[in-house]
Design a protein around this motif. Structure first.
Motif, PDB file in Angstrom:
ATOM      1  N   VAL A 179       0.647  -1.158   0.109  1.00  0.00           N
ATOM      2  CA  VAL A 179      -0.139  -0.095   0.013  1.00  0.00           C
ATOM      3  C   VAL A 179       0.898   1.250  -0.047  1.00  0.00           C
ATOM      4  O   VAL A 179       0.620   2.064  -0.761  1.00  0.00           O
ATOM      5  CB  VAL A 179      -1.200   0.016   1.169  1.00  0.00           C
ATOM      6  CG1 VAL A 179      -1.693   1.227   1.394  1.00  0.00           C
ATOM      7  CG2 VAL A 179      -2.223  -1.093   0.763  1.00  0.00           C
ATOM      8  N   ILE A 183       0.291   4.053  -2.942  1.00  0.00           N
ATOM      9  CA  ILE A 183       0.107   5.349  -2.595  1.00  0.00           C
ATOM     10  C   ILE A 183       0.866   6.406  -3.382  1.00  0.00           C
ATOM     11  O   ILE A 183       0.397   7.360  -4.215  1.00  0.00           O
ATOM     12  CB  ILE A 183       0.068   5.786  -1.177  1.00  0.00           C
ATOM     13  CG1 ILE A 183      -1.283   5.045  -0.625  1.00  0.00           C
ATOM     14  CG2 ILE A 183       0.038   7.224  -1.055  1.00  0.00           C
ATOM     15  CD1 ILE A 183      -1.391   4.992   0.850  1.00  0.00           C
ATOM     16  N   LEU A 201      -5.599  -0.231  -4.628  1.00  0.00           N
ATOM     17  CA  LEU A 201      -5.801   0.573  -3.570  1.00  0.00           C
ATOM     18  C   LEU A 201      -7.226   0.099  -3.042  1.00  0.00           C
ATOM     19  O   LEU A 201      -7.642  -0.307  -1.975  1.00  0.00           O
ATOM     20  CB  LEU A 201      -5.563   1.877  -3.344  1.00  0.00           C
ATOM     21  CG  LEU A 201      -4.029   2.233  -3.292  1.00  0.00           C
ATOM     22  CD1 LEU A 201      -3.979   3.764  -3.401  1.00  0.00           C
ATOM     23  CD2 LEU A 201      -3.272   1.784  -2.240  1.00  0.00           C
ATOM     24  N   SER A 211      -4.820   5.750   2.307  1.00  0.00           N
ATOM     25  CA  SER A 211      -5.344   5.498   0.941  1.00  0.00           C
ATOM     26  C   SER A 211      -6.423   6.478   0.257  1.00  0.00           C
ATOM     27  O   SER A 211      -6.367   7.040  -0.752  1.00  0.00           O
ATOM     28  CB  SER A 211      -5.905   4.109   0.679  1.00  0.00           C
ATOM     29  OG  SER A 211      -4.701   3.154   1.152  1.00  0.00           O
ATOM     30  N   SER A 212      -7.452   6.815   1.259  1.00  0.00           N
ATOM     31  CA  SER A 212      -8.499   7.735   0.754  1.00  0.00           C
ATOM     32  C   SER A 212      -7.985   8.948   0.439  1.00  0.00           C
ATOM     33  O   SER A 212      -8.640   9.491  -0.479  1.00  0.00           O
ATOM     34  CB  SER A 212      -9.847   7.518   1.886  1.00  0.00           C
ATOM     35  OG  SER A 212      -9.991   6.134   1.898  1.00  0.00           O
ATOM     36  N   SER A 239     -12.345   3.026  -6.314  1.00  0.00           N
ATOM     37  CA  SER A 239     -11.749   2.589  -5.311  1.00  0.00           C
ATOM     38  C   SER A 239     -12.194   3.231  -4.033  1.00  0.00           C
ATOM     39  O   SER A 239     -12.282   2.394  -2.878  1.00  0.00           O
ATOM     40  CB  SER A 239     -10.236   2.529  -5.415  1.00  0.00           C
ATOM     41  OG  SER A 239      -9.981   1.936  -6.279  1.00  0.00           O
TER      42      SER A 239
END
Length: 277
Positions: A179, A183, A201, A211-212, A239
């Motif tokens: 992750v 990113i 992701l 991630s968001s 996503s």
């Protein structure tokens, strides 16, 4: 009969036909006039058909009693590495199909191939990308490949980086160690890499807060990957929706973003996560 059906599709199958004729298969030659009128939309079907009935990768079609699991994955990868010609796409396709069919048993050899960073043959004909795609299709059973794929995300070729991100998406939650680098890949100069990293992701759904936030920024990326393909922002939005409620704080913050595209897409994603009654 299959060739006859394919012949009704449309106007642009010429390259596939030329490759079929190159193998001088009687069945392939009979199919050529029909395939010449076949469109690109049925390319995958044509490749599977020809790999099976034309014997174009070096042998007859597998019989029902045989199993691809009996094949030696390392030998198949060596064969792939030496199949680099422009007219050898059908052979490459058939080799990859066999590797995918082996499932988890092929993963150690595929990992080893990704580690052969100085092998020029694997860099030809996008073979390293195809290896990553095989891992993507094997899916969660390829979880042992995550460390090798993380390293492949640093490859100098953007096509290979995109393939690595696609493979990590296929593996899913077991690829959570990737992750942080995914990113970072959201800022890659290659649009295909950004798209595949965004999709990964959403498939992995680990570290959702970080991630968001990164995906919300990508909602302003209107780069299209083709005339009819969605923009990179579409994959970021999908996503965020996949991450679900953990993405809501970042989406709410995005409603106040200075970029109007980001504001609108945050509102749309929130509506998908919490649809009105």
């Amino acid at each position: 009969a299959v060739a006859c059906e394919l012949g009704q599709v449309g106007p642009s199958g010429r390259r596939t036909v030329r490759e079929t004729e190159a193998h001088q298969s009687p069945r392939g030659s009979e199919a050529c006039p029909r395939l010449m009128r076949a469109g690109a939309a049925c390319a995958v079907v044509m490749l599977a058909l020809l790999a099976g009935i034309a014997g174009c990768w070096g042998g007859a079609a597998p019989q029902n009693g045989g199993s691809p699991r009996e094949a030696n994955a390392e030998k198949l990868i060596e064969k792939l590495a030496n199949t680099t010609g422009d007219g050898q796409y059908l052979q490459r396709y058939a080799i990859l199909e066999e590797l995918v069919g082996m499932g988890k048993k092929a993963v150690p050899a595929l990992i080893k191939a990704l580690g052969r960073t100085q092998d020029p043959l694997l860099d030809k004909a996008n073979n390293r990308f195809h290896i990553a795609q095989a891992l993507a299709r094997i899916g969660p059973d390829a979880s042992d490949a995550v460390p090798a794929l993380i390293q492949t995300l640093r490859h100098p070729d953007g096509v290979v980086r995109a393939g690595a991100a696609e493979a990590l998406a296929g593996i899913g939650p077991a690829a959570q160690d990737a992750v942080p680098l995914l990113i970072k890949a959201l800022q890659d100069p290659g649009a295909s890499v950004r798209k595949e990293a965004a999709a990964a992701l959403g498939a992995i759904r680990a570290r959702p807060k970080e991630s968001s936030r990164a995906l919300v920024e990508l909602l302003g990326d209107n780069t299209s990957l083709g005339r009819t393909a969605p923009s990179v922002s579409y994959y970021a939005s999908e996503s965020l929706i996949s991450i679900g409620p953990p993405a809501v704080p970042a989406l709410i913050d995005g409603l106040r973003h200075s970029n109007s595209d980001i504001c609108g897409r945050c509102a749309t994603a929130l509506g998908e996560i919490y649809p009105p009654p």
